[in-house]
Write an enzyme that holds these catalytic residues in place. Structure first.
Site, short mmCIF file in Angstrom:
data_model
loop_
_atom_site.label_atom_id
_atom_site.label_comp_id
_atom_site.label_asym_id
_atom_site.label_seq_id
_atom_site.Cartn_x
_atom_site.Cartn_y
_atom_site.Cartn_z
N HIS A 98 35.83 24.85 11.01
CA HIS A 98 36.41 25.71 12.04
C HIS A 98 36.08 25.19 13.43
O HIS A 98 36.20 25.93 14.42
CB HIS A 98 35.93 27.15 11.86
CG HIS A 98 36.38 27.75 10.56
ND1 HIS A 98 37.55 28.46 10.44
CD2 HIS A 98 35.84 27.70 9.33
CE1 HIS A 98 37.70 28.85 9.18
NE2 HIS A 98 36.68 28.40 8.48
N GLY A 146 8.48 5.37 14.44
CA GLY A 146 8.60 6.80 14.68
C GLY A 146 9.66 7.47 13.83
O GLY A 146 9.44 8.53 13.24
N ARG A 147 10.85 6.87 13.73
CA ARG A 147 11.93 7.50 12.99
C ARG A 147 11.80 7.33 11.49
O ARG A 147 12.62 7.80 10.71
CB ARG A 147 13.28 6.98 13.49
CG ARG A 147 13.46 5.48 13.45
CD ARG A 147 14.69 5.06 14.24
NE ARG A 147 14.81 3.61 14.37
CZ ARG A 147 14.19 2.88 15.29
NH1 ARG A 147 13.37 3.47 16.17
NH2 ARG A 147 14.37 1.56 15.35
N LYS A 185 12.99 6.11 30.78
CA LYS A 185 11.65 6.69 30.96
C LYS A 185 10.98 6.14 32.22
O LYS A 185 10.40 6.89 33.02
CB LYS A 185 10.76 6.36 29.75
CG LYS A 185 11.10 7.09 28.47
CD LYS A 185 10.09 6.69 27.40
CE LYS A 185 10.37 7.37 26.09
NZ LYS A 185 9.38 6.96 25.05
N GLU A 215 7.22 13.69 27.41
CA GLU A 215 7.74 15.02 27.09
C GLU A 215 6.75 15.79 26.20
O GLU A 215 6.48 16.98 26.42
CB GLU A 215 9.09 14.92 26.37
CG GLU A 215 10.17 14.23 27.18
CD GLU A 215 10.28 12.74 26.90
OE1 GLU A 215 11.37 12.19 27.10
OE2 GLU A 215 9.26 12.13 26.49
N GLU A 258 19.45 4.70 16.84
CA GLU A 258 18.30 4.07 17.48
C GLU A 258 17.94 2.78 16.75
O GLU A 258 17.46 1.83 17.36
CB GLU A 258 17.10 5.03 17.49
CG GLU A 258 15.96 4.57 18.37
CD GLU A 258 14.92 5.64 18.62
OE1 GLU A 258 15.08 6.41 19.59
OE2 GLU A 258 13.95 5.72 17.84
N LYS A 288 1.98 9.22 18.71
CA LYS A 288 1.18 8.07 18.28
C LYS A 288 0.23 7.64 19.38
O LYS A 288 -0.96 7.42 19.15
CB LYS A 288 2.10 6.92 17.88
CG LYS A 288 1.34 5.69 17.37
CD LYS A 288 2.25 4.50 17.12
CE LYS A 288 3.11 4.70 15.90
NZ LYS A 288 3.85 3.45 15.53
#
Length: 548
Positions: A388, A271-272, A516, A217, A357, A211
């Site tokens: 398993h 964002g999410r 951050k 990152e 979050e 955005k």
């Protein structure tokens, strides 16, 4: 606002849970032959079976009372009305508007912010995305050397990665082999290195999804990918091999991306919650505009259901209230997400961000410390692999873990004969968790098999399943774009329901920022670490890498 713990419904739920504590799921089913019918709800052809949770009519009645006491209906109206429900950032949370264009004519919801209809800008941006995707998919948009684009690499992190990656994998059957899709998120160079090792520069298109176009990152990976491409094809090629999803036109232009290929979204899209926006460009490229609109339509239908269905018949409301019941009244600290669909293998990771979050908060909307538990730990894996790995703990561990089973009735793989086996395993796991196997049954079975008395006595505790472990099952008729959109929207609104009960803001994420800031300070060598551990480890890094 009144603390939820002060509501009479909350206090009644505490008393009720104490009385219900000794009641088993087996006894609840025995007492009510129609329990499945009485404790399931539907949205279209999607079924929510919550009968295998330790709840009664009284439990659900008190939970619905709690929802009313917490003002859920009023909060829901504010959310859909464009109010600034994200109060710490003074923004609406109107991601539902992104899927409104796909709703059936006359059956959609209208969305406005400060009295201004947002539909025109949403529809305009969606048309631009779809037009560009068609150009790429049909071969009209070519790379710098005139070759057709065959490989899409989405560079993002968090909501700019998890949602699109989940949907692209989930709709694998709809891609049809037109394009190869990869997602790069981790700043660890190994992630980008792996993707670039199988990329052909002349045929690769990079989507940089950020955005602000400053996410550390994402920009580190984007710059490394740019350097790789320029080294193979020259600087001029960047223009034909990079597009951006952002709001920062200056930074995008400075990077070398044509502003005409910058796709926008808005600050009222978190964002999410953004896969429905331009962040979903990789999805549109993968499955095509028509099927992307089907994805939006499924979510839009759930929006209408959540906005209008009575609380007692409302799937996201029931899902959210069950989480509150398990977290605050039963004391369960985690929740397992178990999709019995390999194409949904990313769903647990996606829901980790969506739920943790959003609702991993320790202060109320007013900034006061909470004195009640909020988000549980969300984890899981696709079945049958999880059976398993960790199902041992689910069945015989010391603490029950509520489970969500996601099942599909119809299969879209090339091996449909295996789907019945998969489906049966999902049902069997939920039943085994609920009803277990008693010590008496285990002992009788071993005696019937001719085991010696001392062996029976020794092994019986080890082979006993306590049962009474709660689970909810979501049954979809098929994993297609419409139903996948509906599934994600159900969980989005579930998060809002729980957040409303807990009186927290599910639309900010300030807890992401501190790490951050500290990482940037360490990288810049400014204001050295205040603690001996961080300083000592940083010194070892410098020594091992000869950085200093």
């Amino acid at each position: 606002m009144t603390k939820p713990t002060e509501f009479s419904s909350w206090k009644s739920l505490i008393e009720h849970q104490a009385k219900l504590k000794g009641t088993t799921l087996a006894s609840l089913f025995a007492a009510d032959p129609a329990r499945f019918k009485n404790f399931s709800a539907t949205f279209g052809d999607v079924v929510l079976d919550y009968s295998k949770n330790g709840v009664s009519d009284v439990t659900m009645g008190l939970l619905f009372d709690l929802a009313r006491d917490a003002g859920l209906e009023e909060a829901r109206a504010k959310l859909f009305g464009g109010a600034r429900v994200n109060n710490t950032e003074n923004r609406p949370a109107l991601h539902m508007a992104l899927r409104a264009p796909a709703a059936h004519a006359g059956n959609g919801l209208a969305f406005a912010i400060d009295g201004k209809d947002v539909a025109p800008q949403v529809e305009r941006e969606l048309d631009l995305l779809c037009d560009f995707a068609d150009e790429v998919r049909m071969g009209a948009f070519k790379g710098a050397t005139g070759k057709r684009i065959r490989h899409i690499v989405n560079i993002g992190i968090g909501g700019s990665d998890l949602g699109p990656a989940l949907i692209v994998d989930g709709l694998r059957a709809d891609i049809g082999g037109k394009l190869q899709l990869d997602f790069v998120s981790n700043v660890d160079g190994a992630h980008l290195d792996l993707v670039l090792s199988r990329a052909v520069p002349e045929k690769t298109l990079f989507i940089v999804a950020s955005k602000t176009f400053t996410t550390a990152e994402t920009m580190a990976n984007a710059k490394a990918a740019r350097k790789w491409l320029a080294g193979k094809l020259g600087e001029a090629a960047v223009d034909r091999h990079f597009v951006a999803v952002s709001t920062n036109i200056e930074a995008v232009t400075a990077f070398g991306i044509n502003p005409d290929r910058m796709f926008r979204f808005w600050d009222w899209v978190g964002g999410r919650y953004s896969l429905w926006s331009a962040i979903g460009l990789s999805i549109i490229l993968a499955v095509g505009p028509h099927k992307f609109r089907d994805l939006l339509a499924g979510a839009a239908a759930v929006d209408r259901h959540f906005a209008e269905a009575p609380l007692t018949e409302n799937l996201p409301v029931i899902m959210g209230l069950l989480q509150v019941w398990h977290r605050n009244f039963c004391g369960f600290g985690s929740q397992a997400i178990l999709p019995y669909a390999q194409d949904l293998w990313r769903l647990p990771a996606y829901l980790q961000q969506l739920e943790m979050e959003s609702n991993g908060k320790r202060v109320t909307r007013e900034g006061q410390p909470v004195t009640w538990q909020t988000s549980p730990v969300i984890w899981g894996q696709a079945g049958t692999n999880g059976q398993h790995a960790f199902h041992q703990m689910l069945h015989q561990g010391s603490e029950p873990v509520p489970c969500d089973f996601i099942l599909t009735a119809r299969d879209r793989s090339a091996f449909p004969e295996q789907h019945q086996m998969l489906f049966a395993n999902g049902l069997a796991q939920s039943a085994a968790l609920a009803f277990g196997k008693s010590a008496e049954t285990v002992s009788a079975e071993m005696k019937a098999a001719g085991k010696a008395a001392d062996e029976v006595a020794f092994l019986t505790p080890h082979r006993t399943f306590p049962g009474n472990r709660p689970s909810t099952t979501l049954l979809l008729p098929v994993l297609d774009p419409y139903h996948l959109g509906a599934l994600i929207a159900l969980y989005e609104h579930k998060v809002f329901v729980a957040a409303t009960i807990w009186n927290i803001n599910p639309f900010d994420q300030w807890g992401v920022e501190l790490g951050k800031e500290m990482a940037n300070a360490l990288l810049a060598g400014k204001g050295g670490p205040a603690d001996s551990s961080t300083a000592g480890l940083m010194a070892l890094y410098d020594r091992y890498t000869h950085r200093k």
